[in-house]
Write an enzyme that holds these catalytic residues in place. Structure first.
Site, short mmCIF file in Angstrom:
data_model
loop_
_atom_site.label_atom_id
_atom_site.label_comp_id
_atom_site.label_asym_id
_atom_site.label_seq_id
_atom_site.Cartn_x
_atom_site.Cartn_y
_atom_site.Cartn_z
N LEU A 124 -4.06 -5.60 6.05
CA LEU A 124 -3.56 -6.89 5.60
C LEU A 124 -3.00 -6.83 4.19
O LEU A 124 -2.14 -7.63 3.83
CB LEU A 124 -4.67 -7.94 5.64
CG LEU A 124 -5.27 -8.25 7.02
CD1 LEU A 124 -6.46 -9.18 6.88
CD2 LEU A 124 -4.22 -8.88 7.93
N GLY A 125 -3.49 -5.91 3.39
CA GLY A 125 -3.02 -5.83 2.01
C GLY A 125 -3.72 -4.70 1.29
O GLY A 125 -4.72 -4.14 1.74
N ASP A 126 -3.16 -4.34 0.14
CA ASP A 126 -3.71 -3.27 -0.68
C ASP A 126 -3.84 -3.80 -2.09
O ASP A 126 -2.88 -3.84 -2.86
CB ASP A 126 -2.78 -2.05 -0.64
CG ASP A 126 -3.40 -0.83 -1.31
OD1 ASP A 126 -4.51 -0.97 -1.86
OD2 ASP A 126 -2.78 0.24 -1.29
N GLY A 127 -5.02 -4.28 -2.44
CA GLY A 127 -5.24 -4.89 -3.74
C GLY A 127 -5.72 -3.90 -4.78
O GLY A 127 -5.73 -2.68 -4.57
N GLY A 128 -6.15 -4.44 -5.91
CA GLY A 128 -6.56 -3.59 -7.01
C GLY A 128 -7.87 -2.87 -6.76
O GLY A 128 -8.14 -1.83 -7.37
N PHE A 129 -8.72 -3.41 -5.86
CA PHE A 129 -10.04 -2.83 -5.67
C PHE A 129 -10.19 -2.13 -4.32
O PHE A 129 -11.21 -1.51 -4.06
CB PHE A 129 -11.11 -3.92 -5.78
CG PHE A 129 -11.06 -4.66 -7.08
CD1 PHE A 129 -10.88 -3.98 -8.27
CD2 PHE A 129 -11.17 -6.03 -7.12
CE1 PHE A 129 -10.82 -4.64 -9.48
CE2 PHE A 129 -11.12 -6.71 -8.33
CZ PHE A 129 -10.94 -6.01 -9.51
N VAL A 144 -7.50 -3.98 2.53
CA VAL A 144 -8.11 -5.03 3.34
C VAL A 144 -7.57 -4.93 4.77
O VAL A 144 -6.37 -4.79 4.97
CB VAL A 144 -7.81 -6.42 2.76
CG1 VAL A 144 -8.49 -7.50 3.58
CG2 VAL A 144 -8.27 -6.50 1.30
N LYS A 193 -12.72 -5.75 3.28
CA LYS A 193 -12.22 -5.06 2.09
C LYS A 193 -12.96 -3.74 1.93
O LYS A 193 -14.18 -3.69 1.76
CB LYS A 193 -12.43 -5.92 0.84
CG LYS A 193 -11.86 -5.26 -0.43
CD LYS A 193 -12.30 -5.99 -1.70
CE LYS A 193 -11.60 -7.31 -1.86
NZ LYS A 193 -11.90 -7.93 -3.17
N ASP A 204 -8.89 -14.36 -12.41
CA ASP A 204 -7.70 -13.78 -11.79
C ASP A 204 -7.03 -14.82 -10.89
O ASP A 204 -6.68 -14.54 -9.74
CB ASP A 204 -8.07 -12.54 -10.99
CG ASP A 204 -6.86 -11.63 -10.71
OD1 ASP A 204 -5.83 -11.81 -11.40
OD2 ASP A 204 -6.96 -10.76 -9.84
#
Length: 664
Positions: A350-355, A358, A372, A467
């Protein structure tokens, strides 16, 4: 290691609460079935397509949750959603909940079999759908193949090679020589099905789009959703809005909202009596439980941070691999989440965040989740523990829910959240879901108010999000807000004026005072929210290096435009700023509020509670205002906004254009 097992003296309040809860559930069961329609129609249909609501029904969704009882979705092989219309079956390839359009394709048809018994029409009842960007193609069967063999829009029949079929414009052929049936099929307006049967099948396999419901139904459903209802219909396919209190109508605004029936009064009366009885036990339980939870989280934090990969080989929580729950934190096994995400299939990312990355997943109990998968280093482990600690104590309708996590000694550290299906606000403003007119002003106002409500709740709980950005504001299919991503959040010490910490956050949203002095306060969230308000007004990125140097930061550009009376230059032209006086007045007022949030000095900014009050006043056109006046900054009031110079731009020299969406 702290003793984390509850002792026998915990059982008394727990047992008392358990039986009290059972009693309340039994009392509440006298509520009528009608009151459950709101709940039942809030359940999605998921099969290949994810979280499909109105105008469809199917699965656990009753027929009254659809705009028409014919709109039943069937699940084939747990991966394909199909709809049966008469004798024809269509596979639903895509559904756009914002436009109520669907792309579908006819299934189980072979177009090169020319016998009349095998040929059926592909058209859809125009009373059910209206076509969108579709062109009709007529196929003529039983044509002498010698007449059509040179055409790129013909093919031989399977059962008789001397006969064939021709499709396309009948003006170019002598179709009177074709003795077989003729049918109409639909393809996308942009497709050219030339190339014989292969070209025809290729064009047909891409499907065609239709509008599912009328513009009037779209408007009714939108009003229903914004009034906290769910959309459905009666037996005659007439629109109904199902309200949380069991009433039905076109929306859930007053008087429907206050229309309680006698059964609900009985429930509340009995419930009030029972609640007074359990208050003492509940107070004792909360106090005792918080003390133990505090000791538990401290123990987890200490032991996790001692290991850079979050792996311990000995533990007093070995049985947590079975899915235990400690003080409200449910532990999932690595195997459970691996299976739920189809072994972390890249197609489910679904996404690639900072941590971490997902993934979309589905648990054994049917819940759709976002998982996550944390990156492996000590800083991210600290964020993992921080997010678990904060989210397990929060319960608000506009905050994303944490379902649980893997235990600290698991193979990998993962957080499991509720799945929020409709992307982020950033997606709809200037991302992959952005389309002109799909996010009108009244929905943007609702997004602003619900986000502000979530932040007010956080600040009242002594938590700073740290954030706040449109990538961290998720939307469900009803465009309701779920604020997410608490990895950077901080618990705010009681009576503290600020926290001294190195600045963290996303370029374009960072409080300049925090950036310069390392002083983190709840007003830092206010500044970031001011940037979100300007994004809602303008549909522009918070940071965009393609803009002129002094306009790279949206906050700087907005302040200068407001001060110079040129707000109209950055307003999204699709919002009706120039044509709708009411919208213009509201946008002016929101821009003025954003201006106050973006002041360099934290002392010049309002609190989030004041921001929420002001937004509610603006939406009600001042009818409910008690503390604030709504100013029209497009006229003389613009002079009031020139008292303080624009804040410095701490992020304007950063190369980053934007950050990937943190899905949760």
């Amino acid at each position: 290691m702290a003793n984390l097992v509850m002792q026998d003296d915990d059982n008394a309040p727990m047992t008392f609460l358990f039986y009290a809860s059972i009693f309340l559930v039994l009392v509440a069961s006298i509520s009528s079935q009608e009151e459950n329609k709101h709940h039942e129609c809030s359940k999605p249909f998921s099969c290949g397509l994810l979280s499909i609501y109105y105008p469809f029904w199917g699965g656990s969704r009753p027929s009254y949750c659809a705009s028409n009882h014919l709109f039943k979705l069937n699940c084939e092989g747990n991966q394909n959603s199909t709809i049966q219309l008469g004798s024809a079956t269509f596979q639903v390839l895509h559904f756009d909940p914002a436009q109520y359009t669907v792309k579908m394709v006819r299934t189980r048809l072979v177009y090169d079999n020319c016998s009349s018994s095998a040929v059926t029409n592909n058209s859809v009842d125009s009373n059910l759908f209206s076509y969108l960007n579709v062109k009709n193609i007529t196929i003529y069967y039983g044509c002498p193949y010698s007449l059509i063999s040179n055409s790129t829009r013909s093919f031989p029949c399977k059962e008789d090679g001397h006969m064939g079929a021709f499709y396309g414009d009948p003006a170019t052929m002598k179709v009177q020589d074709c003795e077989g049936p003729r049918i109409e099929v639909q393809v996308g307006q942009e497709l050219d099905p030339a190339g014989g049967i292969e070209g025809l099948n290729q064009a047909l396999s891409k499907g065609f789009e239709v509008h599912l419901i009328s513009e009037a139904q779209v408007q009714h459903c939108l009003e229903c959703i914004l009034s906290n209802g769910t959309c459905g219909a009666n037996d005659d396919s007439q629109f109904l809005c199902f309200c949380p209190n069991g009433s039905e109508g076109l929306d859930c605004s007053p008087p429907h909202r206050d229309k309680w029936n006698w059964k609900r009064k009985v429930v509340i009366g009995v419930g009030a009596a029972v609640m007074s009885a359990i208050a003492v036990g509940l107070g004792f339980y909360i106090y005792y439980g918080r003390q133990k939870k505090k000791n538990y989280l401290h123990a987890v934090t200490s032991s996790v941070l001692r290991n850079s990969k979050g792996i311990l080989h000995s533990s007093s929580l070995e049985d947590s691999e079975k899915g235990s729950k400690y003080f409200g934190v449910h532990f999932f096994t690595y195997g459970e989440l691996e299976e739920a995400t189809n072994f972390f299939d890249p197609k489910r990312e679904l996404g690639d965040g900072g941590f971490g990355k997902v993934y979309f997943g589905k648990l054994h109990d049917g819940r759709l989740v976002a998982v996550k998968r944390m990156y492996e280093n000590s800083l991210k482990i600290e964020q993992f523990v921080n997010e678990v600690e904060i989210l397990t104590g929060l319960h608000h309708q506009n905050l994303v829910s944490l379902y649980g996590c893997t235990p600290r000694h698991s193979r990998e550290l993962m957080l499991v959240y509720e799945y929020v299906p409709n992307g982020t606000v950033a997606d709809h403003l200037h991302g992959q879901r952005a389309k002109p007119g799909t996010l009108p002003w009244h929905i943007r106002m609702n997004i602003a108010i619900e986000t502000a409500s979530a932040l007010v709740y956080l600040h009242a709980s002594d938590i700073i999000h740290r954030d706040v950005k449109t990538n961290n504001i998720l939307l469900d299919n009803h465009f309701s807000v779920k604020v997410a991503d608490f990895g950077l959040s901080r618990l705010f010490p009681t009576h503290a004026t600020h926290i001294s910490t190195a600045p963290q956050g996303t370029p374009g949203y960072v409080d300049p005072e925090y950036h310069e002095y390392y002083h983190l306060t709840d007003k830092s969230d206010v500044y970031s929210f001011g940037v979100v308000l300007i994004e809602l007004v303008s549909s522009m990125h918070a940071v965009d290096i393609s803009r002129r140097r002094h306009e790279i930061n949206l906050s700087n550009m907005a302040i200068k435009k407001i001060q110079s009376g040129a707000l109209h230059e950055i307003v999204d032209p699709t919002l009706g700023f120039d044509s709708d006086f009411k919208v213009r007045k509201m946008i002016n007022a929101v821009a003025e509020l954003a201006f106050q949030c973006l002041q360099s000095s934290k002392d010049a900014r309002p609190s989030m509670a004041e921001v929420l009050d002001r937004l509610e006043d603006i939406r009600s056109d001042g009818k409910c205002k008690s503390k604030h006046e709504v100013l029209d900054i497009s006229e003389d009031d613009s002079a009031l906004l020139k008292n303080e110079p624009p804040p410095p731009s701490p992020d304007s020299n950063l190369v980053t254009i934007s950050t990937p969406p943190n899905v949760v």
